[in-house]
Scaffold this motif. Structure first.
Motif, PDB file in Angstrom:
ATOM      1  N   THR A 163      16.003   4.630  18.160  1.00 35.58           N
ATOM      2  CA  THR A 163      16.281   4.293  16.765  1.00 35.58           C
ATOM      3  C   THR A 163      15.091   3.597  16.138  1.00 35.58           C
ATOM      4  OG1 THR A 163      18.639   4.072  17.275  1.00 35.58           O
ATOM      5  CG2 THR A 163      17.872   3.109  15.208  1.00 35.58           C
ATOM      6  N   ALA A 164      14.496   2.648  16.842  1.00 36.23           N
ATOM      7  CA  ALA A 164      13.314   1.959  16.316  1.00 36.23           C
ATOM      8  C   ALA A 164      12.188   2.949  16.045  1.00 36.23           C
ATOM      9  CB  ALA A 164      12.861   0.885  17.302  1.00 36.23           C
ATOM     10  N   GLU A 165      12.021   3.900  16.944  1.00 37.48           N
ATOM     11  CA  GLU A 165      10.990   4.927  16.759  1.00 37.48           C
ATOM     12  C   GLU A 165      11.284   5.756  15.513  1.00 37.48           C
ATOM     13  OE1 GLU A 165      10.072   8.891  19.236  1.00 37.48           O
ATOM     14  OE2 GLU A 165       9.621   7.047  20.346  1.00 37.48           O
ATOM     15  N   ALA A 166      12.550   6.117  15.309  1.00 38.35           N
ATOM     16  CA  ALA A 166      12.924   6.915  14.135  1.00 38.35           C
ATOM     17  C   ALA A 166      12.728   6.124  12.835  1.00 38.35           C
ATOM     18  CB  ALA A 166      14.377   7.366  14.260  1.00 38.35           C
ATOM     19  N   VAL A 167      13.059   4.841  12.869  1.00 36.37           N
ATOM     20  CA  VAL A 167      12.868   3.992  11.687  1.00 36.37           C
ATOM     21  C   VAL A 167      11.397   3.960  11.296  1.00 36.37           C
ATOM     22  CG1 VAL A 167      12.919   1.589  10.893  1.00 36.37           C
ATOM     23  CG2 VAL A 167      14.912   2.564  12.049  1.00 36.37           C
ATOM     24  N   ARG A 168      10.538   3.720  12.252  1.00 39.72           N
ATOM     25  CA  ARG A 168       9.100   3.623  11.963  1.00 39.72           C
ATOM     26  C   ARG A 168       8.511   4.971  11.584  1.00 39.72           C
ATOM     27  NH1 ARG A 168       9.161  -0.401  16.804  1.00 39.72           N
ATOM     28  NH2 ARG A 168       8.950  -2.402  15.719  1.00 39.72           N
ATOM     29  N   ALA A 169       9.054   6.053  12.155  1.00 34.52           N
ATOM     30  CA  ALA A 169       8.564   7.391  11.801  1.00 34.52           C
ATOM     31  C   ALA A 169       8.825   7.711  10.337  1.00 34.52           C
ATOM     32  CB  ALA A 169       9.222   8.444  12.696  1.00 34.52           C
ATOM     33  N   ARG A 170       9.832   7.074   9.749  1.00 36.38           N
ATOM     34  CA  ARG A 170      10.128   7.267   8.322  1.00 36.38           C
ATOM     35  C   ARG A 170       9.316   6.330   7.433  1.00 36.38           C
ATOM     36  NH1 ARG A 170      14.276  10.686   6.566  1.00 36.38           N
ATOM     37  NH2 ARG A 170      15.026  11.879   8.352  1.00 36.38           N
ATOM     38  N   GLY A 171       8.395   5.585   8.031  1.00 36.21           N
ATOM     39  CA  GLY A 171       7.559   4.683   7.257  1.00 36.21           C
ATOM     40  C   GLY A 171       8.239   3.390   6.866  1.00 36.21           C
ATOM     41  N   LEU A 172       9.336   3.065   7.538  1.00 36.29           N
ATOM     42  CA  LEU A 172      10.077   1.844   7.223  1.00 36.29           C
ATOM     43  C   LEU A 172       9.710   0.725   8.198  1.00 36.29           C
ATOM     44  CD1 LEU A 172      13.551   3.490   6.606  1.00 36.29           C
ATOM     45  CD2 LEU A 172      12.015   2.565   4.863  1.00 36.29           C
ATOM     46  N   ARG A 173       9.863  -0.482   7.723  1.00 35.99           N
ATOM     47  CA  ARG A 173       9.550  -1.658   8.534  1.00 35.99           C
ATOM     48  C   ARG A 173      10.780  -2.107   9.305  1.00 35.99           C
ATOM     49  NH1 ARG A 173       6.658  -7.181   6.294  1.00 35.99           N
ATOM     50  NH2 ARG A 173       6.563  -8.302   8.286  1.00 35.99           N
ATOM     51  N   LEU A 174      10.641  -2.253  10.618  1.00 32.14           N
ATOM     52  CA  LEU A 174      11.715  -2.814  11.424  1.00 32.14           C
ATOM     53  C   LEU A 174      11.558  -4.328  11.369  1.00 32.14           C
ATOM     54  CD1 LEU A 174      14.138  -2.265  13.273  1.00 32.14           C
ATOM     55  CD2 LEU A 174      12.551  -2.287  15.219  1.00 32.14           C
ATOM     56  N   ALA A 175      12.408  -4.973  10.565  1.00 31.46           N
ATOM     57  CA  ALA A 175      12.278  -6.410  10.333  1.00 31.46           C
ATOM     58  C   ALA A 175      12.700  -7.224  11.541  1.00 31.46           C
ATOM     59  CB  ALA A 175      13.118  -6.807   9.120  1.00 31.46           C
ATOM     60  N   GLY A 176      13.707  -6.741  12.243  1.00 32.00           N
ATOM     61  CA  GLY A 176      14.226  -7.479  13.380  1.00 32.00           C
ATOM     62  C   GLY A 176      15.414  -6.751  13.967  1.00 32.00           C
ATOM     63  N   TRP A 177      16.035  -7.364  14.950  1.00 27.72           N
ATOM     64  CA  TRP A 177      17.203  -6.759  15.582  1.00 27.72           C
ATOM     65  C   TRP A 177      18.146  -7.856  16.055  1.00 27.72           C
ATOM     66  CZ3 TRP A 177      17.890  -7.348  21.049  1.00 27.72           C
ATOM     67  CH2 TRP A 177      16.795  -7.899  21.718  1.00 27.72           C
ATOM     68  N   VAL A 178      19.413  -7.483  16.155  1.00 27.07           N
ATOM     69  CA  VAL A 178      20.446  -8.383  16.651  1.00 27.07           C
ATOM     70  C   VAL A 178      21.179  -7.672  17.780  1.00 27.07           C
ATOM     71  CG1 VAL A 178      22.590  -9.601  16.113  1.00 27.07           C
ATOM     72  CG2 VAL A 178      20.739  -9.555  14.432  1.00 27.07           C
ATOM     73  N   ALA A 179      21.323  -8.356  18.894  1.00 25.17           N
ATOM     74  CA  ALA A 179      22.106  -7.817  20.001  1.00 25.17           C
ATOM     75  C   ALA A 179      23.560  -8.214  19.803  1.00 25.17           C
ATOM     76  CB  ALA A 179      21.584  -8.364  21.325  1.00 25.17           C
ATOM     77  N   ASN A 180      24.444  -7.232  19.831  1.00 19.58           N
ATOM     78  CA  ASN A 180      25.864  -7.498  19.655  1.00 19.58           C
ATOM     79  C   ASN A 180      26.628  -6.930  20.853  1.00 19.58           C
ATOM     80  OD1 ASN A 180      28.123  -8.475  18.076  1.00 19.58           O
ATOM     81  ND2 ASN A 180      28.650  -6.332  17.756  1.00 19.58           N
ATOM     82  N   THR A 181      27.473  -7.738  21.453  1.00 18.21           N
ATOM     83  CA  THR A 181      28.162  -7.343  22.677  1.00 18.21           C
ATOM     84  C   THR A 181      29.279  -6.352  22.373  1.00 18.21           C
ATOM     85  OG1 THR A 181      27.651  -9.484  23.644  1.00 18.21           O
ATOM     86  CG2 THR A 181      29.363  -8.172  24.719  1.00 18.21           C
ATOM     87  N   ALA A 182      28.976  -5.076  22.560  1.00 15.75           N
ATOM     88  CA  ALA A 182      29.973  -4.029  22.330  1.00 15.75           C
ATOM     89  C   ALA A 182      30.890  -3.861  23.542  1.00 15.75           C
ATOM     90  CB  ALA A 182      29.280  -2.706  22.007  1.00 15.75           C
ATOM     91  N   ASP A 183      30.320  -4.010  24.737  1.00 18.00           N
ATOM     92  CA  ASP A 183      31.094  -3.885  25.976  1.00 18.00           C
ATOM     93  C   ASP A 183      31.051  -5.227  26.704  1.00 18.00           C
ATOM     94  OD1 ASP A 183      32.253  -3.333  28.392  1.00 18.00           O
ATOM     95  OD2 ASP A 183      30.780  -1.826  29.014  1.00 18.00           O
ATOM     96  N   PRO A 184      32.146  -5.978  26.672  1.00 15.42           N
ATOM     97  CA  PRO A 184      32.135  -7.306  27.300  1.00 15.42           C
ATOM     98  C   PRO A 184      31.985  -7.263  28.813  1.00 15.42           C
ATOM     99  CG  PRO A 184      34.364  -6.696  26.667  1.00 15.42           C
ATOM    100  CD  PRO A 184      33.459  -5.652  26.090  1.00 15.42           C
ATOM    101  N   HIS A 185      32.135  -6.076  29.410  1.00 16.11           N
ATOM    102  CA  HIS A 185      32.033  -5.942  30.858  1.00 16.11           C
ATOM    103  C   HIS A 185      30.692  -5.367  31.302  1.00 16.11           C
ATOM    104  CE1 HIS A 185      36.263  -6.907  30.885  1.00 16.11           C
ATOM    105  NE2 HIS A 185      36.532  -5.855  30.126  1.00 16.11           N
ATOM    106  N   GLN A 186      29.770  -5.202  30.385  1.00 13.39           N
ATOM    107  CA  GLN A 186      28.476  -4.635  30.763  1.00 13.39           C
ATOM    108  C   GLN A 186      27.728  -5.592  31.694  1.00 13.39           C
ATOM    109  OE1 GLN A 186      25.427  -4.497  27.829  1.00 13.39           O
ATOM    110  NE2 GLN A 186      24.275  -2.876  28.821  1.00 13.39           N
ATOM    111  N   PRO A 187      27.238  -5.092  32.820  1.00 18.06           N
ATOM    112  CA  PRO A 187      26.473  -5.963  33.722  1.00 18.06           C
ATOM    113  C   PRO A 187      25.023  -6.122  33.246  1.00 18.06           C
ATOM    114  CG  PRO A 187      26.608  -3.769  34.644  1.00 18.06           C
ATOM    115  CD  PRO A 187      27.435  -3.745  33.377  1.00 18.06           C
ATOM    116  N   HIS A 188      24.354  -7.128  33.757  1.00 20.39           N
ATOM    117  CA  HIS A 188      22.919  -7.332  33.552  1.00 20.39           C
ATOM    118  C   HIS A 188      22.554  -7.483  32.065  1.00 20.39           C
ATOM    119  CE1 HIS A 188      22.912  -6.143  37.731  1.00 20.39           C
ATOM    120  NE2 HIS A 188      23.286  -4.921  37.422  1.00 20.39           N
TER     121      HIS A 188
END
Length: 240
Positions: A163-188
Motif C-alpha cells: 500500500t505504501a508503495e502504491a501511495v508513493r507511486a501516485r505521487g502522494l506523500r505518506l505522512a505517517g501510519w497507525v497500527a491498529n489491532t485487527a486480530d487480538p490473537h495475532q502472535p509477535h
C-alpha cells in the motif's frame, strides 16, 4: 481542476481494519488541540434503519459523534448507499453511478466546513468506484497527504508495504501510519510493528490495541503524539 484542502486522506491495508475508529480518534485529538476538524466518510455503503426509521450508516454515525462543529450526518457522509458491498456495486443496485466530479464536489463541500478535513477512503487504497476511476484516483484528486491504517493481523507487513508503495507511486506523500489491532490473537505483534517501522519510511503515529470501548477519546489515548504535537505534524505534512 484539483482543489487542495488542508488535512489527510486516510486509507487502510484492507477493509474492516479500523480506519473509522482511527479517523474518529484523530478527529478527537485534533479538536482537543483546538483545530476545527471535519471528518468525512467519502463513501459509505451499508445502512440500517434506526429507531426513528431513518437509514443510517455505522461509520458515519461514529465519525459524526466525534466531531464538534455541529455537522449533520449528511455532511459527514455525503455519499451513502444501502447495500453493504463494494461501492460501485452498491451504486449500481440503486440505479446510480459514482461519477468523479459529483463525488469530488460532495467531499469538497463537506471539507470546506472546517479547518482540517480528515477524508476516509473505502476499504484498501485501490477500490473501484466506476469502470475508470478508483479510490487511489480519488486520493490524487484531493491532493492530500496520506495516513495509512495498518490492520495488525496475518499478512499485515506485506499489505502495508504494498500500500505504501502504491501511495508513493501516485505521487502522494505518506505522512505517517497507525497500527491498529485487527486480530487480538495475532502472535509477535511487537516484531511486526518493528518490521513495519523499519520499512515503511514514515513515522508511526500510534499503536492502538483491541479496546473494549473504542471511543474516539480511548483511541486517541494510544497515539504516540500529544494532541498539540499531532496537530503540528498534520500541519507540517501539508507542505509540498
Amino acid at each position: 481542476m484539483s482543489v487542495r484542502f488542508q488535512g489527510l486522506f486516510i486509507t487502510g491495508t484492507d477493509t474492516e481494519i479500523g480506519k473509522t475508529c482511527i479517523t474518529a480518534g484523530l478527529t478527537h485529538a485534533l479538536a482537543e488541540a483546538g483545530a476545527r476538524v471535519v471528518p468525512v466518510k467519502s463513501l459509505a455503503a451499508g445502512q440500517v434503519q434506526d429507531a426513528q426509521g431513518q437509514w443510517v450508516n455505522e461509520d458515519v454515525q461514529q465519525l459524526h459523534a466525534a466531531q464538534r462543529l455541529g455537522l449533520t450526518p449528511a455532511q459527514v457522509g455525503p455519499v451513502q448507499f444501502r447495500e453493504p458491498c463494494a461501492p460501485h456495486i452498491a451504486a449500481r443496485l440503486e440505479g446510480k453511478t459514482l461519477d468523479r466530479e459529483p463525488l469530488l464536489a460532495a467531499i469538497r463541500a463537506s471539507a470546506r466546513l472546517g479547518e482540517l478535513a480528515l477524508v476516509e477512503g473505502v476499504g484498501g487504497f485501490r477500490v473501484p468506484l466506476n469502470d475508470g476511476y478508483d479510490t487511489a484516483d480519488l486520493a490524487v484528486d484531493l491532493a492530500l497527504p496520506v495516513l495509512l491504517v495498518v490492520g495488525l493481523r496475518l499478512g499485515c507487513i506485506n499489505h502495508a508495504l504494498l500500500t505504501a508503495e502504491a501511495v508513493r507511486a501516485r505521487g502522494l506523500r505518506l505522512a505517517g501510519w497507525v497500527a491498529n489491532t485487527a486480530d487480538p490473537h495475532q502472535p509477535h505483534v511487537v516484531d511486526n510493528v518493528a518490521a513495519l517501522a523499519a520499512r515503511l519510511g514514515a513515522p508511526c503515529w500510534g499503536h492502538v490495541p483491541r479496546l473494549p470501548d473504542p471511543s474516539p477519546a480511548a483511541v486517541a489515548a494510544h497515539f504516540s503524539l500529544t494532541p498539540a504535537a499531532l496537530l503540528q505534524a498534520v500541519r507540517q505534512v501539508q507542505e509540498p
